[in-house]
Scaffold this motif. Structure first.
Motif, short mmCIF file in Angstrom:
data_model
loop_
_atom_site.label_atom_id
_atom_site.label_comp_id
_atom_site.label_asym_id
_atom_site.label_seq_id
_atom_site.Cartn_x
_atom_site.Cartn_y
_atom_site.Cartn_z
N THR A 63 -20.81 7.00 31.57
CA THR A 63 -19.35 6.15 31.47
C THR A 63 -18.33 7.74 30.70
O THR A 63 -17.11 7.63 32.12
CB THR A 63 -18.75 5.39 30.83
OG1 THR A 63 -19.17 5.58 29.81
CG2 THR A 63 -19.68 4.13 31.44
N ASP A 74 -15.20 8.06 33.93
CA ASP A 74 -13.98 7.77 33.94
C ASP A 74 -12.75 8.99 33.98
O ASP A 74 -11.87 9.10 34.36
CB ASP A 74 -13.66 7.21 32.19
CG ASP A 74 -13.90 5.87 31.70
OD1 ASP A 74 -13.97 5.03 33.40
OD2 ASP A 74 -14.92 5.62 31.09
N ARG A 75 -13.73 10.44 33.74
CA ARG A 75 -12.76 11.59 33.79
C ARG A 75 -12.72 11.72 35.67
O ARG A 75 -11.30 12.75 35.76
CB ARG A 75 -13.67 12.94 33.64
CG ARG A 75 -13.40 12.71 32.02
CD ARG A 75 -14.03 14.05 30.76
NE ARG A 75 -13.89 14.70 30.03
CZ ARG A 75 -13.62 15.26 29.20
NH1 ARG A 75 -12.66 16.29 30.09
NH2 ARG A 75 -12.70 15.37 28.01
N ALA A 135 -9.99 9.59 36.10
CA ALA A 135 -8.56 9.45 35.25
C ALA A 135 -8.02 11.08 36.49
O ALA A 135 -6.84 11.13 37.00
CB ALA A 135 -8.76 9.77 34.57
N TYR A 189 -15.07 -1.64 36.43
CA TYR A 189 -14.46 -0.84 37.18
C TYR A 189 -13.67 -2.03 38.29
O TYR A 189 -12.54 -1.32 38.59
CB TYR A 189 -15.29 -0.23 37.81
CG TYR A 189 -15.79 1.26 36.79
CD1 TYR A 189 -14.80 1.81 35.86
CD2 TYR A 189 -17.05 1.01 35.42
CE1 TYR A 189 -15.32 2.88 34.96
CE2 TYR A 189 -17.14 2.31 34.84
CZ TYR A 189 -16.08 3.55 34.81
OH TYR A 189 -16.52 3.77 33.40
N PHE A 236 -5.70 6.05 33.11
CA PHE A 236 -6.41 4.82 32.71
C PHE A 236 -5.33 3.32 33.43
O PHE A 236 -4.48 2.83 31.95
CB PHE A 236 -6.34 5.02 31.51
CG PHE A 236 -7.68 5.89 30.99
CD1 PHE A 236 -7.22 7.75 31.00
CD2 PHE A 236 -8.82 5.56 30.82
CE1 PHE A 236 -8.46 8.19 30.88
CE2 PHE A 236 -10.17 6.46 31.13
CZ PHE A 236 -9.90 7.71 30.85
N ARG A 293 -14.01 2.97 27.69
CA ARG A 293 -13.16 3.16 28.59
C ARG A 293 -12.23 3.74 27.43
O ARG A 293 -11.40 4.88 27.66
CB ARG A 293 -12.15 2.31 29.35
CG ARG A 293 -12.99 1.91 30.55
CD ARG A 293 -12.65 2.74 31.39
NE ARG A 293 -11.35 2.48 32.53
CZ ARG A 293 -10.95 3.27 32.98
NH1 ARG A 293 -11.79 4.54 33.99
NH2 ARG A 293 -9.45 3.40 33.88
N SER A 317 -13.45 7.18 26.48
CA SER A 317 -12.84 8.19 27.38
C SER A 317 -11.70 9.10 27.35
O SER A 317 -11.33 9.66 27.37
CB SER A 317 -13.44 8.18 28.77
OG SER A 317 -14.95 7.38 29.12
N TYR A 318 -10.22 8.41 27.32
CA TYR A 318 -9.74 7.86 27.38
C TYR A 318 -9.22 8.73 25.98
O TYR A 318 -8.37 9.73 25.84
CB TYR A 318 -8.81 6.89 26.34
CG TYR A 318 -7.26 7.10 26.30
CD1 TYR A 318 -6.06 7.38 27.09
CD2 TYR A 318 -6.75 6.70 25.03
CE1 TYR A 318 -4.95 8.26 27.18
CE2 TYR A 318 -5.04 7.25 24.62
CZ TYR A 318 -4.77 7.68 25.50
OH TYR A 318 -3.17 8.34 24.90
#
Ligand code: GDP
Ligand code: ZN
Length: 311
Positions: A105, A109-110, A113, A147, A253, A291, A294-295
């Protein structure tokens, strides 16, 4: 003078599809420079250009029309030069698999973003669904739920059996679409399923995948029979690198950004600040832990300012 679209870049010449439908091999003049961009190659696939064909039959690109967007990759760690992978992209498809190989993930997510940062709408295609066991299928549905709730459309396909491919063809129609994904997820197989005449090599690992190699990869656009193009960037997993500023990461995000308006401090980084609405939302499972992780990982990267491989 004619107008056209750059559909291939070989490094030494460009293939331009003119508005009359002809394909013309073009060069750029030695003194051709694009304002504000230092690049090893100033013209890229997806560029709308003006060309001049002289009496000897040689064609030159004389002008690039302003770009809607473009994606770049740094030529190397130390170099400030960048390589423009493609321009004027309407949407990006991220091809993922939940097994063989696993797409994490954090990678998804990268990618998302970065797409937000480039203002390119992104969609997720989950491939190899023919090969999933019960757990894989459950996890696939969890990802889809996650998602789509945030606003990213998801599609379940099998490039091998052809399941779901018609749905993909529909969303490609009339658009310039970037295909991305980790090596091994079946990107080439999927493109071949959409364009059977193409015969892209599959199951091979190109040299540019190896770490430390500074091979320049050139993108190519494949025309779709019903209009639109697929852009493939061989050897590039995602968009290439982007340097995020810590303060702006939350902007990319969407669900975190929305809730961040309720944070007590407007410069909240959502890590430890009192009155942080994002932290509260993570605790209440309104924002997914994956998420949020990932942030944080992107924030940590930008805090450390270290060089990252293209993802
Ligand atoms: P790429 O590196 O993303 O271009 O991946 P390839 O298209 O080369 O595919 C990698 C491997 O996955 C190959 O052995 C393909 O045959 C296999 N593969 C691709 N799509 C599917 C699929 O939908 N189902 C299954 N079971 N295997 C697939
Ligand atoms: Zn906060």
């Amino acid at each position: 003078m004619e107008h056209g679209l750059v559909i291939k870049n070989t490094g030494s010449w460009y293939l331009v599809k003119t508005n009359k439908g002809e394909e013309v091999k073009c060069k750029i003049k030695g003194n051709f420079r694009l304002k504000g961009i230092r690049s090893t190659s100033p013209v890229t696939v997806g560029d709308r250009v003006k060309i001049e064909i002289n009496k000897e039959g040689t064609a030159f690109i004389t002008e690039i029309e302003p770009r809607e967007n473009y994606i770049i990759r740094k030529s190397s760690n130390l170099s400030k030069e960048s390589h423009i992978l493609a321009a004027n992209i309407d949407q990006a498809l991220l091809i993922i698999t939940v097994s063989n190989p696993v797409t994490h993930t954090i990678f998804i997510d990268r990618f998302l973003a970065t797409a937000e940062a480039y203002r390119i709408p992104a969609k997720i295609v989950i491939n190899k669904t023919d090969n999933y066991n019960e757990d894989d299928t459950k996890y696939t549905d969890t990802l889809i739920n996650l998602y789509t709730t945030i606003g990213y459309d998801c599609y379940k396909v099998s490039a091998l059996t052809g399941k779901g491919i018609n749905e993909i063809k529909k969303i490609l129609k009339g658009k310039i679409t970037l295909f991305s994904g980790n090596s091994g997820v079946g990107k080439s197989t999927l493109i071949n399923a959409i364009l059977p005449g193409l015969n892209l090599k599959t199951g091979t690992v190109s040299v540019s995948h190896h770490k430390g190699m500074h091979t320049t990869t050139f993108s190519e656009m494949f025309p779709l029979p019903e209009g639109g193009y697929i852009i493939d960037t061989p050897g590039v997993k995602g968009f290439g690198t982007i340097d995020f500023e810590t303060e702006e990461v939350a902007h990319f995000f969407p669900e975190i950004f929305k809730i961040s308006h309720d944070c007590r401090f407007n410069n909240c980084t959502h890590r430890h600040e009192p009155g942080c609405a994002v932290l509260a939302a993570v605790k209440q499972h309104l924002i997914s832990e994956s998420r949020y992780a990932s942030y944080l990982s992107i924030i940590d990267d930008s805090t450390e300012g270290k060089y990252r491989e293209g993802y």
